[in-house]
Design a protein around this motif. Structure first.
Motif, PDB file in Angstrom:
ATOM      1  N   VAL A 265      49.766 -53.018  42.247  1.00 33.95           N
ATOM      2  CA  VAL A 265      50.383 -53.577  43.454  1.00 33.95           C
ATOM      3  C   VAL A 265      51.010 -54.932  43.137  1.00 33.95           C
ATOM      4  O   VAL A 265      52.160 -55.202  43.516  1.00 33.95           O
ATOM      5  N   LEU A 266      50.291 -55.791  42.418  1.00 33.81           N
ATOM      6  CA  LEU A 266      50.830 -57.089  42.030  1.00 33.81           C
ATOM      7  C   LEU A 266      52.028 -56.918  41.097  1.00 33.81           C
ATOM      8  O   LEU A 266      53.025 -57.637  41.215  1.00 33.81           O
TER       9      LEU A 266
ATOM     10  N   SER B 248      47.641 -57.152  47.068  1.00 34.21           N
ATOM     11  CA  SER B 248      46.851 -57.016  45.847  1.00 34.21           C
ATOM     12  C   SER B 248      45.476 -57.658  46.013  1.00 34.21           C
ATOM     13  O   SER B 248      44.459 -57.092  45.588  1.00 34.21           O
TER      14      SER B 248
ATOM     15  N   PRO C  34      44.874 -52.876  42.157  1.00 29.76           N
ATOM     16  CA  PRO C  34      45.398 -54.191  42.548  1.00 29.76           C
ATOM     17  C   PRO C  34      46.436 -54.731  41.557  1.00 29.76           C
ATOM     18  O   PRO C  34      47.419 -55.365  41.964  1.00 29.76           O
TER      19      PRO C  34
END
Length: 179
Positions: A76-77, A115, A73
Motif C-alpha cells: 500500500v505504501l 498503510s 502495508p
C-alpha cells in the motif's frame, strides 16, 4: 518576473524532483523486498521477540500467511510512493500546479495513512496466526510506534498541502478568467 518567465528558478526544483521520483521507485521496491525478506526468513524466536508473544508456532502455512499479511502495508505504501513519483515527475517538467501533480500528493498521503492503518490491523492478525495452538489459546499483539504516528502526521500535512495547492490553482484559473 514570474517563475515561468525565468526557467533558472525552476532548475533546482526540476533537478531535485527528478532525483526524488527515482527515489520513490527505489524506496517502494526496498520496502516491499525488505518486508518479504523479514517475514519469509525470520526465525520463530525473532517473531516471538518482535511481536512480544509467549509462544510462536510457525509452520510453512502460517509463515505464508505472515508473508502475505506482512507485506500488505508495504505494498500500500509502495503504491502511494508511485503516485508521489508522478507528482515529482510533474514538478520536474515544471508542472507545479497541474491536476496530476496535486492528485499524486493527495494520493500518496491517503496511501501512507492507509498503510499505517492496515499495519495496525495486520500486526494483531499475524500474532494470532503464529500464536494459535488450538482452542481459544491465542495471543493478539498490537504496537503503535512513533514511526507510524509520524507517518500519519506527514500524511496529514501532505494531504492538506495538496489540497491547498489545488485551491491555489483554482484561484489562479479564476483570476486568469477575469483578465
Amino acid at each position: 518576473m514570474s517563475v515561468t518567465e525565468n526557467p533558472t528558478l525552476l532548475r533546482p526544483v526540476a533537478r531535485w524532483s527528478g532525483w526524488a521520483a527515482n527515489a520513490c521507485v527505489g524506496l517502494a521496491a526496498l520496502f516491499v523486498i525488505a518486508t518479504l525478506w523479514k517475514w519469509a526468513l525470520s526465525t520463530p524466536h525473532a517473531i516471538q521477540v518482535d511481536l512480544d508473544l509467549r509462544h510462536v508456532n510457525l509452520s510453512i502455512e502460517r509463515r505464508t500467511i505472515c508473508v502475505v499479511l506482512g507485506v500488505t502495508p508495504a505494498v500500500v505504501l509502495g503504491l502511494g510512493l508511485m503516485r508521489l513519483r508522478g507528482s515529482f515527475q510533474c514538478f520536474a517538467r515544471g508542472e507545479l500546479f497541474s491536476y496530476r501533480a496535486i492528485a499524486g500528493l493527495k494520493d500518496f498521503a491517503a496511501a501512507s495513512a492507509a498503510s499505517v492503518l492496515v499495519g495496525a490491523v495486520v500486526a494483531p492478525l499475524i500474532s494470532m496466526v503464529v500464536s494459535w495452538r488450538g482452542g481459544s489459546d491465542v495471543e493478539a499483539a498490537m504496537s503503535i510506534g512513533t514511526g507510524s504516528l509520524t507517518l500519519l502526521l506527514i500524511s496529514m500535512v501532505t494531504w492538506i498541502f495538496g489540497h491547498v495547492l489545488g485551491l491555489g490553482a483554482q484561484l489562479a484559473a479564476e483570476n486568469d478568467a477575469f483578465v
